[in-house]
Design an enzyme around this catalytic site. Structure first.
Site, PDB file in Angstrom:
ATOM      1  N   HIS A 217       0.820  -1.214   0.000  1.00  0.00           N
ATOM      2  CA  HIS A 217       0.000   0.000   0.000  1.00  0.00           C
ATOM      3  C   HIS A 217       0.859   1.271   0.000  1.00  0.00           C
ATOM      4  CE1 HIS A 217      -3.354   2.577   1.827  1.00  0.00           C
ATOM      5  NE2 HIS A 217      -3.909   2.014   0.767  1.00  0.00           N
ATOM      6  N   LYS A 219       3.283   4.426  -1.225  1.00  0.00           N
ATOM      7  CA  LYS A 219       3.360   5.362  -2.348  1.00  0.00           C
ATOM      8  C   LYS A 219       4.662   6.152  -2.200  1.00  0.00           C
ATOM      9  CE  LYS A 219      -1.274   4.799  -1.629  1.00  0.00           C
ATOM     10  NZ  LYS A 219      -1.923   4.305  -0.401  1.00  0.00           N
ATOM     11  N   HIS A 406      -8.920  11.235   1.306  1.00  0.00           N
ATOM     12  CA  HIS A 406      -8.024  10.083   1.353  1.00  0.00           C
ATOM     13  C   HIS A 406      -6.718  10.388   2.092  1.00  0.00           C
ATOM     14  CE1 HIS A 406      -5.663   6.737  -0.749  1.00  0.00           C
ATOM     15  NE2 HIS A 406      -6.655   6.118  -0.171  1.00  0.00           N
ATOM     16  N   LYS A 408      -4.072  10.852   4.913  1.00  0.00           N
ATOM     17  CA  LYS A 408      -3.874  10.202   6.216  1.00  0.00           C
ATOM     18  C   LYS A 408      -2.848  11.019   7.000  1.00  0.00           C
ATOM     19  CE  LYS A 408      -4.187   6.797   2.804  1.00  0.00           C
ATOM     20  NZ  LYS A 408      -5.366   6.140   2.970  1.00  0.00           N
TER      21      LYS A 408
END
Length: 488
Positions: A217, A219, A406, A408
């Site tokens: 997950h 990036k 989105h 975090k």
């Protein structure tokens, strides 16, 4: 009847064996109870489900490659990673930095220039500009790559970079980026000289030995070991991505970092790249061996001063503890004035939930920002089941209505922040490969806080009296979803 009795006996013995494994495994009580309930309430389905996703296994071959890479890292860590920055003044945050260093090996490094990007055009233009300026390497690692729209400009820049001799490597999750892997882009990129690897490939044949829902997950984009990006943004065009989900455009942010932290994010990338297959491992070890011979010892390098003080926190499945979870709970416990959290998916365990509630009750101003609509119905119902205890404790709960928020991020007392890819759920904490930045510099923390304040202006407060007027059926569904939340 003889074969039927034998079948039931084998099923019974297998169920009891797995139940004992669940009981003796070092996992949370809530997760253990949820698995026991599924095993005995749904005998055959529950057994099959546990065999497929009950344990965070990534396969023996991958574990062997991971061990080889770790052995190499332990031998040369003093040369690869930048020197530690000047120690933090505040003891409470210095202890967090120490925890990350001991558990993950990454130190807090100073001298980083940072820029927070929260607009898709600005993000993609920055990606393209830095790739076009690259002279040595471009390292890309994304959970989702969805070609089309504004994303194509980044992929074209990668082709141009490879054409002028820059080493370009792209790692994309096999499931999250399945549309990309089925497109014409992989062949086009390989033809241009870009190295590509699927992260965590999955097949039904390997399902009994490799858990298919454990995903990469992360990036990350690193250019020339000098510039790095990380955050919540997948390589997608929000105007096109998941527009049929009814949640609006995804709202994301990334941190552009120029300085020593880029080397740490490059180390995370190489670790993920190397363990995917034997070819990647041998090529990476050979490249790093040459790099180690050329690099001076880290202890002889000057400590960076000024700029942002940042620390990389990687997390991965398979351990009994989750470092990023431990850092988060620790940070919440030492908060004295304020906590503000932005997360798309909020499905906490009892410890995290109680930590937030206790923080609010002891006078800390706790604010939680979540999107009004998310792309998972089960997660949406499970998340809402936690609203009532938070509201009772005085937590300011706000729902963002300008798309699927989105981003975090966690900001503590305007002095410390966590920023990266980690959602507030057990999947992010314990199952996925994730990466976060711990931010210790007030100026950079203030930039993240300003971003979250902007989200607050586009959000509506959830009021307790109005929330309690929900239909009984909806409350029942939410509580049922909460029962399985430890497995989400």
């Amino acid at each position: 009847m003889h074969w039927l009795e034998l079948f039931f006996l084998c099923h019974f013995m297998l169920t009891i064996s797995i139940a004992l494994r669940v009981i003796y495994a070092r996992r949370s009580s809530s997760a253990a109870l949820a698995w026991l309930a599924v095993l005995f309430a749904f005998p055959y389905f529950g057994l099959l489900l546990y065999l497929l996703i009950g344990e965070p296994k990534l396969g023996r071959a991958r574990a062997k490659r991971q061990a080889e890479l770790h052995a190499f890292h332990d031998a040369f860590a003093d040369r690869f990673l930048p020197p530690q920055a000047v120690p933090l003044c505040e003891t409470r945050f210095r202890q967090i930095a120490r925890l990350v260093q001991v558990e993950a090996g990454y130190v807090a490094t100073g001298g980083n220039d940072t820029r927070l990007l929260a607009d898709t055009d600005a993000i993609l233009q920055a990606f393209t500009a830095d790739i076009d300026a690259a002279q040595h390497c471009c390292l890309l690692e994304f959970y989702i790559i969805a070609d089309g729209g504004r994303v194509d400009a980044v992929l074209e820049a990668l082709i141009r970079a490879a054409g002028r001799g820059v080493r370009c490597q792209l790692l994309a999750d096999a499931l999250g980026s399945q549309g990309f892997w089925r497109s014409a882009w992989p062949d086009k990129l390989r033809t241009a000289g870009v190295e590509l690897t699927e992260a965590l490939p999955f097949s039904l044949w390997h399902a009994p030995w490799v858990r298919g829902d454990l995903r990469n997950h992360r990036k990350i984009l690193v250019v020339d070991y000098r510039i790095a990006y990380t955050g919540s943004y997948n390589l997608v065009d929000p105007r096109l991505f998941k527009q049929d989900a009814g949640v609006g455009e995804w709202v994301d942010a990334v941190m552009r970092c120029e300085g020593a932290v880029a080397q740490e994010l490059a180390a995370v990338f190489y670790g993920d790249w190397a363990v995917e297959n034997e070819h990647n491992l041998s090529a990476t070890l050979e490249r790093l061996n040459r790099y180690a011979d050329e690099m001076p010892d880290r202890a002889t390098l000057p400590r960076a001063t000024g700029g942002a003080l940042l620390q990389v926190i990687p997390s991965h499945p398979g351990g009994d503890t989750a470092l990023v979870y431990d850092v988060l709970v620790n940070a919440l416990n030492i908060a004295q004035e304020s906590i503000i959290i932005s997360t798309p998916y909020f499905v906490p365990d009892e410890t995290l939930l109680n930590t937030l509630i206790i923080a609010a009750r002891r006078g800390v101003a706790v604010t939680l920002i979540v999107p009004r609509r998310v792309d998972s119905r089960l997660v949406r119902y499970a998340s809402r089941a936690y609203y009532r205890p938070l509201l009772d404790a005085g937590v300011c709960l706000k729902t963002f209505d300008a798309g699927l928020l989105h981003t975090k991020a966690v900001v503590i007392d305007n002095r410390f922040a966590l920023f990266g890819t980690v959602n507030m759920d057990m999947r992010s904490f314990y199952l996925n490969l994730e990466v976060s930045l711990a931010v210790y510099t007030p100026d950079t923390v203030a930039a993240i806080r300003t971003l979250l304040d902007g989200y607050l202006e586009q959000s509506e407060a959830v009021e307790l009296k109005k929330w309690e007027q929900r239909r009984r059926l909806q409350r029942f569904i939410e509580r049922c979803a909460r029962l399985v939340s430890p497995l989400l």
